[in-house]
Design a protein around this motif. Structure first.
Motif, PDB file in Angstrom:
ATOM      1  N   ALA A 119      26.958 -18.869 -15.984  1.00  0.00           N
ATOM      2  CA  ALA A 119      27.116 -18.818 -17.552  1.00  0.00           C
ATOM      3  C   ALA A 119      26.737 -20.749 -17.604  1.00  0.00           C
ATOM      4  N   GLY A 120      27.634 -21.176 -16.775  1.00  0.00           N
ATOM      5  CA  GLY A 120      28.192 -22.774 -17.629  1.00  0.00           C
ATOM      6  C   GLY A 120      27.156 -23.259 -16.411  1.00  0.00           C
ATOM      7  N   LEU A 121      27.253 -22.793 -15.318  1.00  0.00           N
ATOM      8  CA  LEU A 121      26.632 -23.489 -14.393  1.00  0.00           C
ATOM      9  C   LEU A 121      25.596 -23.149 -14.622  1.00  0.00           C
ATOM     10  N   LEU A 122      24.316 -22.284 -14.817  1.00  0.00           N
ATOM     11  CA  LEU A 122      23.439 -22.198 -15.205  1.00  0.00           C
ATOM     12  C   LEU A 122      22.751 -23.161 -16.659  1.00  0.00           C
ATOM     13  N   ALA A 123      23.733 -22.581 -17.989  1.00  0.00           N
ATOM     14  CA  ALA A 123      24.188 -24.290 -18.594  1.00  0.00           C
ATOM     15  C   ALA A 123      23.829 -25.190 -18.468  1.00  0.00           C
ATOM     16  N   GLN A 124      24.488 -26.148 -16.975  1.00  0.00           N
ATOM     17  CA  GLN A 124      24.306 -27.379 -16.679  1.00  0.00           C
ATOM     18  C   GLN A 124      22.990 -27.162 -15.829  1.00  0.00           C
ATOM     19  N   ALA A 125      22.218 -26.594 -14.997  1.00  0.00           N
ATOM     20  CA  ALA A 125      21.529 -26.799 -14.844  1.00  0.00           C
ATOM     21  C   ALA A 125      19.798 -26.719 -15.403  1.00  0.00           C
ATOM     22  N   GLN A 126      19.937 -26.363 -16.770  1.00  0.00           N
ATOM     23  CA  GLN A 126      19.549 -26.660 -17.377  1.00  0.00           C
ATOM     24  C   GLN A 126      19.268 -27.481 -18.730  1.00  0.00           C
ATOM     25  N   GLN A 127      20.791 -27.750 -18.621  1.00  0.00           N
ATOM     26  CA  GLN A 127      20.987 -29.468 -19.890  1.00  0.00           C
ATOM     27  C   GLN A 127      20.386 -30.855 -18.688  1.00  0.00           C
ATOM     28  N   MET A 128      20.328 -30.434 -16.744  1.00  0.00           N
ATOM     29  CA  MET A 128      20.048 -31.336 -16.271  1.00  0.00           C
ATOM     30  C   MET A 128      18.064 -31.749 -16.023  1.00  0.00           C
ATOM     31  N   GLN A 129      17.562 -29.714 -15.519  1.00  0.00           N
ATOM     32  CA  GLN A 129      16.086 -30.053 -15.984  1.00  0.00           C
ATOM     33  C   GLN A 129      15.929 -30.402 -17.167  1.00  0.00           C
ATOM     34  N   ALA A 130      16.149 -30.283 -18.920  1.00  0.00           N
ATOM     35  CA  ALA A 130      15.717 -31.326 -19.607  1.00  0.00           C
ATOM     36  C   ALA A 130      15.758 -32.571 -19.331  1.00  0.00           C
ATOM     37  N   GLN A 131      16.560 -33.246 -19.153  1.00  0.00           N
ATOM     38  CA  GLN A 131      17.140 -34.661 -18.839  1.00  0.00           C
ATOM     39  C   GLN A 131      16.584 -35.240 -17.865  1.00  0.00           C
ATOM     40  N   LEU A 132      15.802 -34.496 -16.619  1.00  0.00           N
ATOM     41  CA  LEU A 132      14.857 -34.784 -15.850  1.00  0.00           C
ATOM     42  C   LEU A 132      13.435 -34.677 -16.596  1.00  0.00           C
ATOM     43  N   LEU A 133      13.060 -33.963 -17.235  1.00  0.00           N
ATOM     44  CA  LEU A 133      11.655 -33.879 -18.081  1.00  0.00           C
ATOM     45  C   LEU A 133      11.600 -34.764 -18.790  1.00  0.00           C
ATOM     46  N   ALA A 134      13.123 -35.356 -19.431  1.00  0.00           N
ATOM     47  CA  ALA A 134      13.384 -36.361 -20.300  1.00  0.00           C
ATOM     48  C   ALA A 134      12.514 -37.816 -19.855  1.00  0.00           C
ATOM     49  N   ARG A 146       6.812 -49.876 -10.170  1.00  0.00           N
ATOM     50  CA  ARG A 146       7.220 -48.543 -10.747  1.00  0.00           C
ATOM     51  C   ARG A 146       8.346 -47.361 -10.478  1.00  0.00           C
ATOM     52  N   ASP A 147       8.387 -47.637  -8.640  1.00  0.00           N
ATOM     53  CA  ASP A 147       9.759 -46.959  -7.587  1.00  0.00           C
ATOM     54  C   ASP A 147      10.938 -47.876  -8.732  1.00  0.00           C
ATOM     55  N   ALA A 148      11.528 -49.088  -8.571  1.00  0.00           N
ATOM     56  CA  ALA A 148      12.224 -49.645  -9.043  1.00  0.00           C
ATOM     57  C   ALA A 148      12.941 -48.251 -10.947  1.00  0.00           C
ATOM     58  N   LEU A 149      11.067 -48.642 -11.315  1.00  0.00           N
ATOM     59  CA  LEU A 149      11.719 -47.872 -12.997  1.00  0.00           C
ATOM     60  C   LEU A 149      12.360 -46.178 -12.704  1.00  0.00           C
ATOM     61  N   ALA A 150      11.500 -45.247 -11.373  1.00  0.00           N
ATOM     62  CA  ALA A 150      11.911 -44.272 -11.851  1.00  0.00           C
ATOM     63  C   ALA A 150      13.351 -44.270 -10.388  1.00  0.00           C
ATOM     64  N   GLN A 151      13.416 -44.930 -10.248  1.00  0.00           N
ATOM     65  CA  GLN A 151      15.119 -45.162  -9.090  1.00  0.00           C
ATOM     66  C   GLN A 151      15.868 -45.041 -10.435  1.00  0.00           C
ATOM     67  N   ASP A 152      15.469 -46.295 -11.743  1.00  0.00           N
ATOM     68  CA  ASP A 152      16.296 -46.329 -12.438  1.00  0.00           C
ATOM     69  C   ASP A 152      16.663 -45.225 -13.283  1.00  0.00           C
ATOM     70  N   LYS A 153      15.859 -44.711 -13.875  1.00  0.00           N
ATOM     71  CA  LYS A 153      15.385 -43.626 -15.115  1.00  0.00           C
ATOM     72  C   LYS A 153      16.318 -42.208 -14.413  1.00  0.00           C
ATOM     73  N   MET A 154      15.338 -41.855 -12.528  1.00  0.00           N
ATOM     74  CA  MET A 154      16.327 -40.690 -12.213  1.00  0.00           C
ATOM     75  C   MET A 154      17.622 -40.227 -11.178  1.00  0.00           C
TER      76      MET A 154
END
Length: 122
Positions: free
Chosen positions: A22-37, A99-107
């Protein structure tokens, strides 16, 4: 008769225990939200590439859309179209690099976070 399968025997949890999945799932969901943002922030970003000390500028979004091209009139020479073409290509290349540098910085920080909780991704 055999006993029914009890996933808590593998993953923990069950009768009053904590389930580490459950903790791992919550961590994955949080990372997914951060990735989308981060993806949304990159897509919305305005980036400008230049060439020839600003004689040619190309502006676009982090999503790859070109929104404008500006060419200083003094670089327009009908007898030297090759130079103008090279400057436009240079500005497009500069834009792509930014654009690549921005993506690397954010991702980059998010990609690094994947290795901590998921075997084989780090």
């Amino acid at each position: 008769m055999s006993q029914p399968f009890d996933p808590s025997a593998i993953f923990g949890g069950g009768a009053g225990g904590d389930n580490p999945m459950a903790g791992l799932l919550a961590q994955a969901q949080q990372m997914q939200a951060q990735l989308l943002a981060a993806q949304n922030e990159i897509a919305a970003a305005e980036i400008t590439g230049t060439a020839g000390n600003g004689l040619v500028t190309v502006t676009g979004t982090g999503a790859g859309e070109i929104t404008s091209v500006t060419i200083d009139p003094k670089v327009v020479d009908p007898d030297d179209v090759d130079t103008l073409q090279d400057l436009v290509l240079g500005a497009l290349d500069d834009l792509a690099g930014k654009r690549d540098a921005l993506a690397q910085d954010k991702m980059g920080p998010l990609a690094g976070g994947l290795g901590g909780g998921f075997p084989g991704l780090g």
